[in-house]
Motif scaffolding. Structure first.
Motif, PDB file in Angstrom:
ATOM      1  N   ALA A 114       0.827  -1.205   0.000  1.00 14.20           N
ATOM      2  CA  ALA A 114       0.000   0.000   0.000  1.00 14.20           C
ATOM      3  C   ALA A 114       0.865   1.259   0.000  1.00 14.20           C
ATOM      4  CB  ALA A 114      -0.938  -0.007   1.209  1.00 14.20           C
ATOM      5  N   GLU A 115       1.916   1.239   0.798  1.00 12.12           N
ATOM      6  CA  GLU A 115       2.838   2.378   0.870  1.00 12.12           C
ATOM      7  C   GLU A 115       3.447   2.673  -0.499  1.00 12.12           C
ATOM      8  OE1 GLU A 115       7.304   2.350   2.511  1.00 12.12           O
ATOM      9  OE2 GLU A 115       5.807   2.062   4.087  1.00 12.12           O
ATOM     10  N   ARG A 116       3.627   1.619  -1.303  1.00 12.52           N
ATOM     11  CA  ARG A 116       4.230   1.762  -2.630  1.00 12.52           C
ATOM     12  C   ARG A 116       3.182   1.917  -3.732  1.00 12.52           C
ATOM     13  NH1 ARG A 116       9.462   2.986  -1.697  1.00 12.52           N
ATOM     14  NH2 ARG A 116      10.091   2.160  -3.702  1.00 12.52           N
ATOM     15  N   GLY A 117       1.905   2.022  -3.325  1.00 12.91           N
ATOM     16  CA  GLY A 117       0.843   2.273  -4.291  1.00 12.91           C
ATOM     17  C   GLY A 117       0.277   1.037  -4.968  1.00 12.91           C
ATOM     18  N   VAL A 118       0.432  -0.120  -4.348  1.00 12.32           N
ATOM     19  CA  VAL A 118      -0.062  -1.370  -4.928  1.00 12.32           C
ATOM     20  C   VAL A 118      -1.165  -1.934  -4.042  1.00 12.32           C
ATOM     21  CG1 VAL A 118       0.544  -3.724  -5.631  1.00 12.32           C
ATOM     22  CG2 VAL A 118       2.219  -1.877  -5.903  1.00 12.32           C
ATOM     23  N   THR A 119      -2.296  -2.250  -4.662  1.00 13.34           N
ATOM     24  CA  THR A 119      -3.412  -2.832  -3.925  1.00 13.34           C
ATOM     25  C   THR A 119      -3.635  -4.282  -4.361  1.00 13.34           C
ATOM     26  OG1 THR A 119      -5.091  -2.194  -5.543  1.00 13.34           O
ATOM     27  CG2 THR A 119      -4.551  -0.572  -3.816  1.00 13.34           C
ATOM     28  N   LEU A 120      -4.376  -4.990  -3.553  1.00 12.51           N
ATOM     29  CA  LEU A 120      -4.775  -6.352  -3.898  1.00 12.51           C
ATOM     30  C   LEU A 120      -5.559  -6.330  -5.214  1.00 12.51           C
ATOM     31  CD1 LEU A 120      -5.183  -9.278  -2.082  1.00 12.51           C
ATOM     32  CD2 LEU A 120      -7.483  -8.566  -2.611  1.00 12.51           C
ATOM     33  N   GLU A 121      -6.384  -5.319  -5.390  1.00 12.27           N
ATOM     34  CA  GLU A 121      -7.181  -5.171  -6.618  1.00 12.27           C
ATOM     35  C   GLU A 121      -6.289  -5.006  -7.841  1.00 12.27           C
ATOM     36  OE1 GLU A 121     -10.964  -5.251  -8.343  1.00 12.27           O
ATOM     37  OE2 GLU A 121     -10.449  -5.514  -6.248  1.00 12.27           O
ATOM     38  N   ASP A 122      -5.205  -4.236  -7.723  1.00 13.27           N
ATOM     39  CA  ASP A 122      -4.258  -4.058  -8.829  1.00 13.27           C
ATOM     40  C   ASP A 122      -3.704  -5.405  -9.282  1.00 13.27           C
ATOM     41  OD1 ASP A 122      -4.351  -1.209  -8.827  1.00 13.27           O
ATOM     42  OD2 ASP A 122      -2.780  -1.119  -7.289  1.00 13.27           O
ATOM     43  N   ILE A 123      -3.329  -6.219  -8.315  1.00 12.43           N
ATOM     44  CA  ILE A 123      -2.739  -7.517  -8.641  1.00 12.43           C
ATOM     45  C   ILE A 123      -3.807  -8.458  -9.189  1.00 12.43           C
ATOM     46  CG2 ILE A 123      -1.355  -9.452  -7.790  1.00 12.43           C
ATOM     47  CD1 ILE A 123      -0.297  -7.541  -5.588  1.00 12.43           C
ATOM     48  N   ILE A 139       2.055  -2.985 -13.174  1.00 12.78           N
ATOM     49  CA  ILE A 139       3.468  -3.267 -13.484  1.00 12.78           C
ATOM     50  C   ILE A 139       4.051  -2.131 -14.316  1.00 12.78           C
ATOM     51  CG2 ILE A 139       5.094  -4.837 -14.623  1.00 12.78           C
ATOM     52  CD1 ILE A 139       3.131  -7.123 -13.973  1.00 12.78           C
ATOM     53  N   LYS A 140       3.302  -1.665 -15.296  1.00 15.37           N
ATOM     54  CA  LYS A 140       3.766  -0.552 -16.135  1.00 15.37           C
ATOM     55  C   LYS A 140       3.976   0.702 -15.293  1.00 15.37           C
ATOM     56  CE  LYS A 140       2.735   1.973 -20.344  1.00 15.37           C
ATOM     57  NZ  LYS A 140       1.896   2.003 -21.539  1.00 15.37           N
ATOM     58  N   LYS A 141       3.032   0.964 -14.391  1.00 17.01           N
ATOM     59  CA  LYS A 141       3.150   2.141 -13.518  1.00 17.01           C
ATOM     60  C   LYS A 141       4.398   2.037 -12.633  1.00 17.01           C
ATOM     61  CE  LYS A 141       0.757   4.678  -9.909  1.00 17.01           C
ATOM     62  NZ  LYS A 141      -0.368   4.698  -8.978  1.00 17.01           N
ATOM     63  N   LEU A 142       4.618   0.869 -12.043  1.00 17.78           N
ATOM     64  CA  LEU A 142       5.789   0.677 -11.184  1.00 17.78           C
ATOM     65  C   LEU A 142       7.081   0.782 -11.978  1.00 17.78           C
ATOM     66  CD1 LEU A 142       4.491  -2.276  -8.996  1.00 17.78           C
ATOM     67  CD2 LEU A 142       4.790   0.104  -8.271  1.00 17.78           C
ATOM     68  N   ASP A 143       7.094   0.223 -13.170  1.00 13.62           N
ATOM     69  CA  ASP A 143       8.284   0.235 -14.012  1.00 13.62           C
ATOM     70  C   ASP A 143       8.628   1.644 -14.485  1.00 13.62           C
ATOM     71  OD1 ASP A 143      10.341  -1.413 -15.340  1.00 13.62           O
ATOM     72  OD2 ASP A 143       9.395  -0.687 -17.184  1.00 13.62           O
ATOM     73  N   SER A 144       7.629   2.532 -14.547  1.00 13.83           N
ATOM     74  CA  SER A 144       7.853   3.900 -15.026  1.00 13.83           C
ATOM     75  C   SER A 144       8.531   4.787 -13.985  1.00 13.83           C
ATOM     76  CB  SER A 144       6.522   4.533 -15.437  1.00 13.83           C
ATOM     77  OG  SER A 144       5.770   4.867 -14.285  1.00 13.83           O
ATOM     78  N   LYS A 145       8.657   4.291 -12.777  1.00 18.97           N
ATOM     79  CA  LYS A 145       9.241   5.046 -11.672  1.00 18.97           C
ATOM     80  C   LYS A 145       8.409   6.283 -11.319  1.00 18.97           C
ATOM     81  CE  LYS A 145      13.980   3.469 -12.553  1.00 18.97           C
ATOM     82  NZ  LYS A 145      13.601   2.135 -12.465  1.00 18.97           N
ATOM     83  N   ALA A 146       7.095   6.194 -11.572  1.00 19.37           N
ATOM     84  CA  ALA A 146       6.187   7.293 -11.241  1.00 19.37           C
ATOM     85  C   ALA A 146       6.261   7.606  -9.754  1.00 19.37           C
ATOM     86  CB  ALA A 146       4.753   6.930 -11.631  1.00 19.37           C
ATOM     87  N   ASN A 171      11.515   1.105  -8.110  1.00 23.03           N
ATOM     88  CA  ASN A 171      10.743  -0.130  -7.989  1.00 23.03           C
ATOM     89  C   ASN A 171      11.410  -1.273  -8.745  1.00 23.03           C
ATOM     90  OD1 ASN A 171       8.529   0.917  -6.430  1.00 23.03           O
ATOM     91  ND2 ASN A 171       7.891   2.006  -8.272  1.00 23.03           N
ATOM     92  N   THR A 172      12.726  -1.277  -8.726  1.00 22.19           N
ATOM     93  CA  THR A 172      13.472  -2.308  -9.439  1.00 22.19           C
ATOM     94  C   THR A 172      13.017  -3.690  -9.035  1.00 22.19           C
ATOM     95  OG1 THR A 172      15.379  -0.867  -9.740  1.00 22.19           O
ATOM     96  CG2 THR A 172      15.803  -3.250  -9.818  1.00 22.19           C
ATOM     97  N   PHE A 173      12.814  -3.906  -7.765  1.00 29.43           N
ATOM     98  CA  PHE A 173      12.364  -5.211  -7.274  1.00 29.43           C
ATOM     99  C   PHE A 173      10.848  -5.328  -7.279  1.00 29.43           C
ATOM    100  CE2 PHE A 173      16.670  -5.105  -5.797  1.00 29.43           C
ATOM    101  CZ  PHE A 173      17.089  -6.421  -5.903  1.00 29.43           C
ATOM    102  N   LEU A 174      10.156  -4.264  -6.879  1.00 29.96           N
ATOM    103  CA  LEU A 174       8.714  -4.363  -6.677  1.00 29.96           C
ATOM    104  C   LEU A 174       7.945  -4.699  -7.950  1.00 29.96           C
ATOM    105  CD1 LEU A 174       6.391  -4.253  -4.693  1.00 29.96           C
ATOM    106  CD2 LEU A 174       6.244  -1.787  -5.127  1.00 29.96           C
ATOM    107  N   ASP A 175       8.305  -4.126  -9.091  1.00 26.66           N
ATOM    108  CA  ASP A 175       7.550  -4.438 -10.308  1.00 26.66           C
ATOM    109  C   ASP A 175       7.618  -5.930 -10.624  1.00 26.66           C
ATOM    110  OD1 ASP A 175      10.276  -4.193 -11.115  1.00 26.66           O
ATOM    111  OD2 ASP A 175       9.704  -3.574 -13.133  1.00 26.66           O
ATOM    112  N   ASP A 176       8.777  -6.535 -10.425  1.00 24.84           N
ATOM    113  CA  ASP A 176       8.925  -7.972 -10.663  1.00 24.84           C
ATOM    114  C   ASP A 176       8.191  -8.798  -9.609  1.00 24.84           C
ATOM    115  OD1 ASP A 176      10.658  -8.040 -13.032  1.00 24.84           O
ATOM    116  OD2 ASP A 176      12.092  -7.036 -11.721  1.00 24.84           O
ATOM    117  N   LEU A 177       8.221  -8.359  -8.375  1.00 25.99           N
ATOM    118  CA  LEU A 177       7.534  -9.087  -7.303  1.00 25.99           C
ATOM    119  C   LEU A 177       6.022  -9.055  -7.481  1.00 25.99           C
ATOM    120  CD1 LEU A 177       9.803  -7.867  -4.397  1.00 25.99           C
ATOM    121  CD2 LEU A 177       9.624 -10.223  -5.235  1.00 25.99           C
ATOM    122  N   VAL A 178       5.485  -7.913  -7.884  1.00 26.49           N
ATOM    123  CA  VAL A 178       4.043  -7.817  -8.139  1.00 26.49           C
ATOM    124  C   VAL A 178       3.666  -8.728  -9.306  1.00 26.49           C
ATOM    125  CG1 VAL A 178       2.235  -6.256  -8.979  1.00 26.49           C
ATOM    126  CG2 VAL A 178       3.723  -5.556  -7.088  1.00 26.49           C
TER     127      VAL A 178
END
Length: 170
Positions: free
Chosen positions: A16-25, A125-132, A137-144
């Protein structure tokens, strides 16, 4: 030692702190699995994501990856690791290896789902990869992507009779 429930709660807080929700995944799961399971709904995807996120090894991978991303944002990694993580260098690969610990939960279907999501980079994933938002989010985009891939694999394994063959569009 922290309880699994405490780690699970902390994992959700980090996401959540990084802007990712269960719904996003869950939306990623629906995106990757719907061509093979036309009757699949978002509720089943959400439940599958929650099941994957309940596993201790998933907590450990996400906590580790997000912590490394945060340290990179704070310029607290030693060189050359700082530069490698900050720039998400394509030959680094450790971010994908950490994600594989999650993908591996549901076998080869998880690997193929993950590879597809990593290549196409849909949704969050696109949002995380964009570094918005100035985040690393080098690790987080792959983990999501790995959580979504594992959740999609879980659905396929739990309902093999519902999986249909789908041809790629040319």
């Amino acid at each position: 030692m922290e309880s699994t429930k405490d780690l699970e709660r902390y994992t959700y807080e980090l996401l959540a702190e990084r802007g990712v929700t269960l719904e996003d995944i869950a939306e990623l799961v629906l995106y990757v699995q719907k061509p093979y399971m036309p009757n699949l709904g978002i509720d089943e995807c959400r439940d599958s994501v929650a099941s994957v996120l309940a596993k201790r090894e998933v907590h450990n991978a996400i906590i580790t990856g997000v912590e490394l991303d945060k340290l990179a944002e704070q310029n607290k990694l030693s060189q050359p690791l700082q530069r490698i993580v900050t720039h998400d260098e394509s030959l680094y690969g450790i971010d994908e290896i950490l994600a594989f610990s999650i993908v591996n939960l549901y076998g080869s279907i998880g690997f193929t789902n993950y590879g597809y999501l990593d290549k196409v980079k849909p949704g969050i994933i696109k949002k995380l990869d964009s570094k918005a938002g100035g985040h690393c989010n080098t690790f987080l985009d792959d983990l999501v992507g790995a959580v979504a891939a594992a959740a999609a694999g879980r659905i396929a394994h739990n309902e093999p009779h519902s999986v249909q063959h789908a041809l790629a569009e040319e």
